[in-house]
Scaffold this motif. Structure first.
Motif, short mmCIF file in Angstrom:
data_model
loop_
_atom_site.label_atom_id
_atom_site.label_comp_id
_atom_site.label_asym_id
_atom_site.label_seq_id
_atom_site.Cartn_x
_atom_site.Cartn_y
_atom_site.Cartn_z
N ASN A 206 0.85 2.02 6.99
CA ASN A 206 -0.17 2.75 7.75
C ASN A 206 -0.01 2.46 9.23
N PRO A 207 -0.79 3.12 10.11
CA PRO A 207 -0.61 2.91 11.55
C PRO A 207 -0.82 1.47 12.00
N ALA A 208 -1.59 0.68 11.23
CA ALA A 208 -1.83 -0.71 11.59
C ALA A 208 -0.65 -1.62 11.22
N GLY A 209 0.37 -1.05 10.54
CA GLY A 209 1.52 -1.85 10.15
C GLY A 209 1.40 -2.50 8.79
N GLU A 210 0.29 -2.25 8.10
CA GLU A 210 0.12 -2.79 6.75
C GLU A 210 1.03 -2.05 5.77
N GLU A 211 1.47 -2.72 4.72
CA GLU A 211 2.33 -2.11 3.71
C GLU A 211 1.72 -2.29 2.33
N ALA A 212 1.99 -1.32 1.45
CA ALA A 212 1.49 -1.39 0.08
C ALA A 212 2.40 -0.55 -0.81
N PRO A 213 2.74 -1.04 -2.01
CA PRO A 213 3.55 -0.24 -2.93
C PRO A 213 2.76 0.96 -3.42
#
Length: 308
Positions: A206-213
């Motif tokens: 996402n734009p905040a740089g968080e990642e998720a499968p």
């Protein structure tokens, strides 16, 4: 003086590894290509190929001859084309691209290109794979996620962002997922790679740089993005597709984007071609036209999944 036709048949047969591949590139029959190569060998008094029922390989003499001839032949062909056409782009333009991206995005650029360069004759292949430009006789190709060998140029056109989509009928009466983790409870339309045989899985950001499968149930499995899109349209499940493949459906409401602030980055969609010095005028004109049209129409922005 050896004929240009015999020399070209030899070079293309060596590049393609057979007379059939060379014939497809040259617009001849395999028998005609074989005959021209045989004439060349007879005139030179040497054997250039080892022939068997299953393979065609260069002899040591053939390898030396190919190395000495290839660049000079390209120069001669370019010179002939320049004299015959007055430097005007002309001839058959062989390009490879995926079906959905090619038909939806690149094909609409063709009328203006042909109006500007009427002597060019498109011969396009719509296929979801990386091609060997030299061996298969392509002038250029458009795609993403490819590992290009040394000696090729890739000019980026747009980001290859993957997003999750579904049909309104599938979503009816259900809360829309806002996070990739919420996709796991939905039926999915997934794609199996013809190369590896595996189902491709994506990690979203996402734009905040968080990642998720982002994982889907393998409810429907197909092997082409066009089929994935159509299955999603039919309400068979959630699909993960590149933005260029779904942007028109998102605009009309035929498909709805899920977890809209999340996407997966698959690199860039690029147009790639050989970096040889004597790039044909038709290829240069096509590459420049596509790059300019993407810039003018701001297509990179339209296909940017990070914009939500």
């Amino acid at each position: 003086m050896e004929s240009l036709a015999n020399l070209e048949c030899f070079v293309r047969s060596a590049e393609a590894g057979g007379f059939s591949g060379a014939a497809r590139r040259l617009g001849l029959t395999p028998a005609a290509v074989s005959r021209n190569v045989a004439h060349l060998e007879r005139n030179l008094g040497v054997r250039l190929f080892h022939r068997s029922t299953r393979s065609l390989t260069l002899t040591e003499t053939g390898e030396r001859f190919l190395l000495a001839l290839r660049d000079d032949l390209a120069g001669v062909q370019a010179a002939i084309a320049a004299v015959a056409g007055g430097d005007q782009p002309a001839g058959v333009l062989r390009v490879s691209m995926s079906l959905t991206f090619g038909a939806d995005v690149v094909l609409p650029l063709l009328p203006e290109f042909l109006a500007r360069y009427p002597l060019v004759r498109p011969d396009w292949r719509f296929e979801n794979r990386q091609v060997d430009l030299v061996a298969e006789g392509y002038d250029a190709a458009i795609g993403g996620g490819f590992d290009l060998p040394v000696g090729f140029v890739a000019r980026p056109l747009a980001p290859a962002h993957i997003v999750a989509v579904a049909s309104p009928s599938l979503l009816e009466g259900r809360a829309l997922p806002s996070h990739p983790a919420e996709l796991s409870g939905w039926s999915g339309v997934v794609m199996r790679s013809d190369t590896t045989g595996r189902i491709r899985e994506w990690t979203f950001r996402n734009p905040a740089g968080e990642e998720a499968p982002a994982r889907l149930a393998q409810s429907v499995v197909v092997n082409d993005p066009a089929a994935v899109r159509q299955a999603a349209r039919l309400g068979l499940g959630v699909a993960m597709l590149a933005m260029p493949d779904v942007v028109a459906d998102l605009a009309t409401g035929r498909l709805v984007r899920l977890a809209p602030r999340w996407w997966a980055d698959a690199g860039a969609i690029s147009i790639y071609y050989s970096s040889r010095a004597q790039l044909p005028a038709k290829t240069r004109a096509f590459v420049d036209h596509v790059v300019e049209q993407f810039r003018r129409e701001r297509l990179a922005d339209r296909f940017d999944g990070s914009l939500g």
